[in-house]
Design an enzyme around this catalytic site. Sequence first.
Site, PDB file in Angstrom:
ATOM      1  N   ASP A 170      21.302  -9.535   4.164  1.00  0.00           N
ATOM      2  CA  ASP A 170      20.555  -8.483   4.048  1.00  0.00           C
ATOM      3  C   ASP A 170      20.412  -7.372   4.918  1.00  0.00           C
ATOM      4  O   ASP A 170      20.189  -6.235   4.819  1.00  0.00           O
ATOM      5  CB  ASP A 170      18.797  -9.024   3.944  1.00  0.00           C
ATOM      6  N   GLU A 402      15.899 -21.231   8.501  1.00  0.00           N
ATOM      7  CA  GLU A 402      16.647 -20.242   7.547  1.00  0.00           C
ATOM      8  C   GLU A 402      17.939 -19.840   8.116  1.00  0.00           C
ATOM      9  O   GLU A 402      18.951 -19.726   7.619  1.00  0.00           O
ATOM     10  CB  GLU A 402      15.833 -18.866   7.550  1.00  0.00           C
TER      11      GLU A 402
HETATM   12  C1  DGY Z   1      13.705 -10.476   2.038  1.00  0.00           C
HETATM   13  O1  DGY Z   1      12.639 -10.095   1.729  1.00  0.00           O
HETATM   14  O2  DGY Z   1      14.064 -10.297   3.196  1.00  0.00           O
HETATM   15  C2  DGY Z   1      14.598 -10.539   1.154  1.00  0.00           C
HETATM   16  O3  DGY Z   1      15.545 -11.603   1.577  1.00  0.00           O
HETATM   17  C3  DGY Z   1      14.927 -10.000  -0.023  1.00  0.00           C
HETATM   18  O4  DGY Z   1      15.882 -10.529  -1.057  1.00  0.00           O
END
Ligand code: DGY
Length: 438
Positions: A170, A402
């Site tokens: 991301d 995570e």
């Molecule tokens: C977030 O909201 O950071 C998610 O990973 C989007 O997929």
Amino acid sequence: MSEPLITKAKEILNGNYREPGFTLPSQGLYPFQWNWDSGLIAIGYANYDMERAQNEIRTLLDTQWKNGFIPHITFHRESNTYFPGPKFHQASLHPDATTRYKTTGMIQPPVIGFVLKELLDRAQDKKGALEFTRKVIDKVYENHLYLYNNRDLLGEGLIYIFHNWESGTDNSPIWDTIWETMDSPRYTFERRDTNQVDPSQRPSNREYDHYLALIDLAKKYRYNDSKIAEHSPFLVQDPLVNALLIKSNQSLIKLYQICGFGEDKIRQLEKWQALSIANYESKFYDEDLGAYLHYDLRNKRKIRMLTSSSFVALFAGIPGAKRTSEIAGILEQRFGGEGLYLCASFDPEGERFDPKRYWRGPLWINVNWMLYHGLKSYGINKLAEQIRSDSIEVVEQNGFYEYFDPRRSIAKEGKGGYGGSNFSWTAALYIDFILRES
Ligand code: DGY
């Protein structure tokens, strides 16, 4: 020694499991169903609860749109801990959107093809697993058909993404090069993620402006792919997304052969495969950096930075012998330098490397799992084993986070777990690393 952690990992998955049959990535931070999370979580379940593994995939495939598209998030219920929710995304603007669920209008890395094969490989009851495969395989094929028909702008067998959230990685520094070309408005909105996670581990507010601006652009064109391709400042061919598509094509071919039907589909998949692999090699490989790079289709240029996505071609069996040893060399020396756990998500020698922030440096268990299997398939066993043991070690020292700080000195002290806690794919792939590989 790992036994108590297997129990803990299973408890995490249980705690994150929700009706009608999906596992949220992390409570609070990600309270819905995410596409590639579900696929990778199913691989963990397949080691001890095949019904759950299959349910995870069934629920995901049930969200498929009429045109074969499978959304990145399905909002199975309301939640005030996440932004942007369905009201912002408005995916129902697309005429083919599902009317049964609220979803986003973007994709995520296409993992389900290879996940189906991983499930079958782990099944005790092969007959039952094959029956499941037979029931769902065409939906996955339809998804690939959607991708090739709508996202392969130049007919090269390489699909594009129009949003960083489609990449899965991301807030990689890769996307900075796109933000520099954009002049997004400043939005007024309330971040929900930073109520739960230290802001130094998450994207900045300015980055969120760009994320929202791209969704607004897609909404303006009712999520019409060709309109988005015409107007979006973000139009990128991503080496991770395309490697996973190629890997999934390969698995679908094998699965159709095992199922004993779909000859026409096998032929089509083989055609895509030949084109995709040839252009992946010629367009993404960079002789100077010795690995595969992102290609910015809007600005017609390679993005000359190394990330963990630069090596995922190994998982899809793409490179030949010479390139394989070049890539493995870069991976080992540059990403696995002294004092580092493999594999940082961004070039540790790069100026923008940040070992704490989301995809700008930390190590992720999902990419490690792919790299491990990729290296193994080429017989590069020592490096593969290092990735596996590094993955197990960071989890055992820090918990089921995570993402993790790749610096050994930090992670060894148990201070290197970042982002969401009790994270489902970390738990699922830890289970797979231990149970499947021991
Ligand atoms: C977030 O909201 O950071 C998610 O990973 C989007 O997929």
